[in-house]
Design a protein around this motif. Structure first.
Motif, PDB file in Angstrom:
ATOM      1  N   ARG A 174       4.026   9.080  15.350  1.00  0.00           N
ATOM      2  CA  ARG A 174       5.317   8.626  15.885  1.00  0.00           C
ATOM      3  C   ARG A 174       5.557   7.147  15.573  1.00  0.00           C
ATOM      4  O   ARG A 174       6.665   6.751  15.219  1.00  0.00           O
ATOM      5  N   ILE A 175       4.506   6.324  15.701  1.00  0.00           N
ATOM      6  CA  ILE A 175       4.641   4.906  15.372  1.00  0.00           C
ATOM      7  C   ILE A 175       4.978   4.738  13.890  1.00  0.00           C
ATOM      8  O   ILE A 175       5.871   3.970  13.517  1.00  0.00           O
ATOM      9  N   ALA A 176       4.266   5.477  13.036  1.00  0.00           N
ATOM     10  CA  ALA A 176       4.509   5.378  11.597  1.00  0.00           C
ATOM     11  C   ALA A 176       5.923   5.819  11.245  1.00  0.00           C
ATOM     12  O   ALA A 176       6.582   5.213  10.387  1.00  0.00           O
ATOM     13  N   ARG A 212       2.283  -3.293   7.179  1.00  0.00           N
ATOM     14  CA  ARG A 212       1.012  -2.596   7.362  1.00  0.00           C
ATOM     15  C   ARG A 212       0.086  -3.409   8.255  1.00  0.00           C
ATOM     16  O   ARG A 212      -0.559  -2.874   9.160  1.00  0.00           O
ATOM     17  N   ASN A 213       0.017  -4.702   8.012  1.00  0.00           N
ATOM     18  CA  ASN A 213      -0.822  -5.547   8.860  1.00  0.00           C
ATOM     19  C   ASN A 213      -0.256  -5.652  10.271  1.00  0.00           C
ATOM     20  O   ASN A 213      -0.989  -5.592  11.259  1.00  0.00           O
ATOM     21  N   MET A 214       1.078  -5.815  10.342  1.00  0.00           N
ATOM     22  CA  MET A 214       1.697  -5.997  11.646  1.00  0.00           C
ATOM     23  C   MET A 214       1.490  -4.782  12.530  1.00  0.00           C
ATOM     24  O   MET A 214       1.101  -4.903  13.701  1.00  0.00           O
ATOM     25  N   SER A 215       1.738  -3.602  11.994  1.00  0.00           N
ATOM     26  CA  SER A 215       1.676  -2.400  12.821  1.00  0.00           C
ATOM     27  C   SER A 215       0.268  -2.146  13.329  1.00  0.00           C
ATOM     28  O   SER A 215       0.081  -1.760  14.489  1.00  0.00           O
ATOM     29  N   THR A 216      -0.744  -2.357  12.501  1.00  0.00           N
ATOM     30  CA  THR A 216      -2.109  -2.071  12.939  1.00  0.00           C
ATOM     31  C   THR A 216      -2.637  -3.151  13.875  1.00  0.00           C
ATOM     32  O   THR A 216      -3.228  -2.845  14.916  1.00  0.00           O
ATOM     33  N   GLU A 217      -2.436  -4.403  13.522  1.00  0.00           N
ATOM     34  CA  GLU A 217      -2.968  -5.482  14.358  1.00  0.00           C
ATOM     35  C   GLU A 217      -2.211  -5.578  15.677  1.00  0.00           C
ATOM     36  O   GLU A 217      -2.821  -5.788  16.738  1.00  0.00           O
ATOM     37  N   ALA A 218      -0.899  -5.434  15.633  1.00  0.00           N
ATOM     38  CA  ALA A 218      -0.121  -5.496  16.868  1.00  0.00           C
ATOM     39  C   ALA A 218      -0.464  -4.314  17.769  1.00  0.00           C
ATOM     40  O   ALA A 218      -0.579  -4.467  18.994  1.00  0.00           O
ATOM     41  N   ALA A 219      -0.640  -3.127  17.185  1.00  0.00           N
ATOM     42  CA  ALA A 219      -0.980  -1.959  17.991  1.00  0.00           C
ATOM     43  C   ALA A 219      -2.327  -2.152  18.681  1.00  0.00           C
ATOM     44  O   ALA A 219      -2.484  -1.824  19.865  1.00  0.00           O
ATOM     45  N   ALA A 220      -3.305  -2.692  17.965  1.00  0.00           N
ATOM     46  CA  ALA A 220      -4.623  -2.925  18.568  1.00  0.00           C
ATOM     47  C   ALA A 220      -4.521  -3.895  19.737  1.00  0.00           C
ATOM     48  O   ALA A 220      -5.125  -3.678  20.798  1.00  0.00           O
ATOM     49  N   GLU A 221      -3.752  -4.967  19.571  1.00  0.00           N
ATOM     50  CA  GLU A 221      -3.583  -5.953  20.638  1.00  0.00           C
ATOM     51  C   GLU A 221      -2.873  -5.345  21.846  1.00  0.00           C
ATOM     52  O   GLU A 221      -3.288  -5.531  22.995  1.00  0.00           O
TER      53      GLU A 221
END
Length: 257
Positions: A174-176, A212-221
């Motif tokens: 859903r996020i993707a 790609r960086n934003m979605s993964t790093e922001a999601a982890a945070e």
């Protein structure tokens, strides 16, 4: 596309190491040019073979057929090599390229994934894929495999661990999907209407690199923060016990105070 060497579709598929059905699918998706037809037989040449081998390499890197089609079209329009390769790097290369390994059914058995149903679920999740007919499986995602193993080692039943991975996959899908819609609206559709210069293509690759960086790093945070808030709200005594242990008190002492 001219060559003195000619292949029928069966010969082409055999030499390229793919199925005849795959060749037909590539035709239908527009990534492989049609053969020259004489009589009722289609004939392919070495250029078709080279294109088919290139498709195979791009698929191995994780690129989808739609992306491969866009890549070939960009190349045929004469766009710069650097820009085309930049698009490949952003679209075709997995976010975390990991070295694959193989495991046997016996090795999977210690984590409970050797049963037919659990193994099927793990394969559907993209953790493993059959490597041969002798019961050997390729580990497609060592990270997911390690995550599942850690859950099981922590006491989570294998069925619950698989269910959690399935729920996480659905959440990430859903996020993707939201990011893809944003990409199409703000980047891809304007690019398609643009002159499609190297600068226009570079804008596409820059966006892909950032998102790609934003979605993964922001999601982890954000997930980390949400977990902390949820624990503090729903299980305050657990956090108190953990803090007591860190300061030298035992959890039992914490419960007696």
């Amino acid at each position: 596309m001219t060559s003195s060497v000619e292949y029928t579709i069966d010969e082409l598929a055999r030499i390229a190491g793919v199925t005849v059905r795959s060749v037909r699918v590539y035709h239908e998706r527009g990534v492989l040019p049609p053969p020259r037809v004489r009589g009722r037989t289609g004939y392919y040449d070495t250029a078709h073979l080279a294109r088919l081998q290139a498709i195979g390499r791009l698929l191995e890197r994780g690129m989808k057929l739609a992306g491969i089609k866009e890549l070939f079209e960009a190349w045929e329009r004469g766009e710069g090599l650097a820009e085309v390769l930049g698009l490949v790097d952003q679209v075709a290369t997995p976010y975390h390229a990991e070295t694959t390994e193989t495991v046997s059914v016996e090795e999977l058995g210690k984590y409970g994934t050797a049963t037919p149903e659990n193994l099927r679920r793990a394969i559907t999740l993209g953790v493993y894929e059959p490597a041969d007919d002798a019961g050997t499986y390729r580990v497609l995602s060592p990270r997911l495999s390690r995550f599942g193993a850690a859950l099981i080692d922590a006491g989570v039943p294998v069925e619950r661990a698989l269910a959690e991975l399935e729920r996480l996959t659905a959440d990430c899908d859903r996020i993707a999907a939201r990011h893809v819609r944003l990409f199409h609206e703000l980047i891809w559709e304007p690019y398609k209407r643009s002159p499609r210069t190297p600068d226009d293509l570079a804008q596409v690759t820059r966006y892909l690199a950032v998102t790609r960086n934003m979605s993964t790093e922001a999601a982890a945070e954000l997930i980390s923060r949400a977990l902390q808030r949820s624990l503090e709200a729903d299980t305050p005594e657990l956090l108190d016990a953990v803090r007591d242990v860190e300061t030298g008190h035992s959890i039992r002492d914490a419960g007696l105070r």
